[in-house]
Write a protein that holds these residues in place. Sequence first.
Motif, PDB file in Angstrom:
ATOM      1  N   GLU A 192       2.392  17.605   4.440  1.00 47.07           N
ATOM      2  CA  GLU A 192       2.251  18.764   3.783  1.00 47.07           C
ATOM      3  C   GLU A 192       1.876  19.447   4.831  1.00 47.07           C
ATOM      4  OE1 GLU A 192      -1.754  20.428   2.119  1.00 47.07           O
ATOM      5  OE2 GLU A 192      -1.941  18.229   2.635  1.00 47.07           O
ATOM      6  N   GLN A 193       1.640  19.596   6.385  1.00 44.66           N
ATOM      7  CA  GLN A 193       1.598  20.445   7.497  1.00 44.66           C
ATOM      8  C   GLN A 193       3.100  20.271   7.665  1.00 44.66           C
ATOM      9  OE1 GLN A 193      -0.503  17.997  10.150  1.00 44.66           O
ATOM     10  NE2 GLN A 193      -2.019  19.368  10.529  1.00 44.66           N
ATOM     11  N   VAL A 194       3.976  20.019   8.064  1.00 45.79           N
ATOM     12  CA  VAL A 194       5.714  20.364   7.836  1.00 45.79           C
ATOM     13  C   VAL A 194       5.897  21.642   6.879  1.00 45.79           C
ATOM     14  CG1 VAL A 194       8.049  19.071   7.639  1.00 45.79           C
ATOM     15  CG2 VAL A 194       5.967  17.943   9.136  1.00 45.79           C
ATOM     16  N   HIS A 195       5.261  21.062   5.220  1.00 46.48           N
ATOM     17  CA  HIS A 195       6.286  21.784   4.425  1.00 46.48           C
ATOM     18  C   HIS A 195       5.863  23.162   3.873  1.00 46.48           C
ATOM     19  CE1 HIS A 195       8.396  18.197   3.623  1.00 46.48           C
ATOM     20  NE2 HIS A 195       9.522  18.863   3.131  1.00 46.48           N
TER      21      HIS A 195
ATOM     22  N   GLY B 297       1.525  -1.044  -0.255  1.00 45.08           N
ATOM     23  CA  GLY B 297       0.519   0.082   0.222  1.00 45.08           C
ATOM     24  C   GLY B 297       0.836   0.993   0.045  1.00 45.08           C
ATOM     25  N   GLU B 298       0.231   2.033  -0.134  1.00 37.84           N
ATOM     26  CA  GLU B 298       0.968   3.530   0.337  1.00 37.84           C
ATOM     27  C   GLU B 298       1.259   3.872   1.330  1.00 37.84           C
ATOM     28  OE1 GLU B 298      -0.605   8.265  -0.409  1.00 37.84           O
ATOM     29  OE2 GLU B 298      -1.788   6.812  -1.495  1.00 37.84           O
ATOM     30  N   ARG B 299       2.358   4.931   1.190  1.00 40.21           N
ATOM     31  CA  ARG B 299       3.518   4.636   2.388  1.00 40.21           C
ATOM     32  C   ARG B 299       2.820   6.365   3.358  1.00 40.21           C
ATOM     33  NH1 ARG B 299       8.391   2.060   3.451  1.00 40.21           N
ATOM     34  NH2 ARG B 299       9.012   3.453   4.960  1.00 40.21           N
ATOM     35  N   GLU B 300       2.901   6.851   4.639  1.00 40.17           N
ATOM     36  CA  GLU B 300       2.268   8.414   4.862  1.00 40.17           C
ATOM     37  C   GLU B 300       3.419   8.378   5.391  1.00 40.17           C
ATOM     38  OE1 GLU B 300      -1.082   8.460   6.531  1.00 40.17           O
ATOM     39  OE2 GLU B 300      -2.101   7.353   5.010  1.00 40.17           O
ATOM     40  N   THR B 301       4.415   9.472   5.452  1.00 42.34           N
ATOM     41  CA  THR B 301       5.500  10.048   6.373  1.00 42.34           C
ATOM     42  C   THR B 301       4.822  10.627   7.384  1.00 42.34           C
ATOM     43  OG1 THR B 301       6.880   9.477   4.887  1.00 42.34           O
ATOM     44  CG2 THR B 301       7.443  11.122   6.626  1.00 42.34           C
ATOM     45  N   TRP B 302       4.483  10.730   9.194  1.00 36.44           N
ATOM     46  CA  TRP B 302       3.954  11.828   9.973  1.00 36.44           C
ATOM     47  C   TRP B 302       5.570  12.440  10.638  1.00 36.44           C
ATOM     48  CZ3 TRP B 302      -0.582  13.960  10.291  1.00 36.44           C
ATOM     49  CH2 TRP B 302      -1.928  12.994   9.558  1.00 36.44           C
ATOM     50  N   TYR B 303       5.281  13.617  11.037  1.00 31.09           N
ATOM     51  CA  TYR B 303       6.561  13.799  11.848  1.00 31.09           C
ATOM     52  C   TYR B 303       5.468  13.825  13.170  1.00 31.09           C
ATOM     53  CZ  TYR B 303       8.527  13.959   7.636  1.00 31.09           C
ATOM     54  OH  TYR B 303       9.011  13.900   5.905  1.00 31.09           O
ATOM     55  N   TYR B 304       6.466  14.137  14.147  1.00 34.88           N
ATOM     56  CA  TYR B 304       6.310  14.498  15.827  1.00 34.88           C
ATOM     57  C   TYR B 304       7.052  15.608  16.611  1.00 34.88           C
ATOM     58  CZ  TYR B 304       5.105  13.378  21.269  1.00 34.88           C
ATOM     59  OH  TYR B 304       4.272  13.490  22.072  1.00 34.88           O
ATOM     60  N   PHE B 305       6.481  16.398  16.806  1.00 34.75           N
ATOM     61  CA  PHE B 305       6.793  17.538  16.983  1.00 34.75           C
ATOM     62  C   PHE B 305       6.511  17.875  18.856  1.00 34.75           C
ATOM     63  CE2 PHE B 305       8.018  18.147  12.123  1.00 34.75           C
ATOM     64  CZ  PHE B 305       9.122  18.302  12.962  1.00 34.75           C
ATOM     65  N   GLU B 306       7.137  19.039  19.067  1.00 37.05           N
ATOM     66  CA  GLU B 306       6.128  19.662  20.793  1.00 37.05           C
ATOM     67  C   GLU B 306       4.927  19.642  20.132  1.00 37.05           C
ATOM     68  OE1 GLU B 306       9.299  22.555  22.533  1.00 37.05           O
ATOM     69  OE2 GLU B 306      10.159  21.384  23.007  1.00 37.05           O
TER      70      GLU B 306
END
Length: 187
Positions: free
Chosen positions: A17-20, A1-10
Amino acid sequence: GERETWYYFEDGVLSDEQVHLEGKMMQCFTFPWMNPSDINHTPDWVNSAVWYQIFPERFCNGNPEINPEGTLPWADDATPVSNEQFYGGDLQGIINRLDYLADLGITGIYVTPIFEAPSAHKYNTTDYMKIDHNFGDEETFRTLVDQAHERGIRIMLDGVFNHCGEFFAPWQDVLEHGPESKYYNWF
């Protein structure tokens, strides 16, 4: 399946998309590390000290010969007092009152700034390497410390190194040279 990337910040979990997003500030986790030599260790005696704070200019005039020009007489009425007025308090005045302070049971004197400055309060320091001449000199300060110690009283100075007066030489250098001043990043 499709891979998603999520970022964990404070400030939470963000999608790629939100990170960029343009202008997005990254709230990265901060893990401070202190050099062991930078950790303050409070001496044991501080925990039982009885402090007395002294604003030297308004405590006691012990040496009228070094009074600033325009020194006013001590008053016992309700006359308003300002930072532009001088009453001649000095280090010798503190020395003269050490027995009184010891009789009160104090074991520490917290002295507001004594460095060279044009005001009565001395928080607008001009030179951190000089005792203000209206307070005395290094010899007078040494006498104060020695005589206080003889009575079991310690002296702590309010260094006020986190701010300065407008005539502080590094600040004047910044005003003259701007970003080219070697002191520019001090302010």
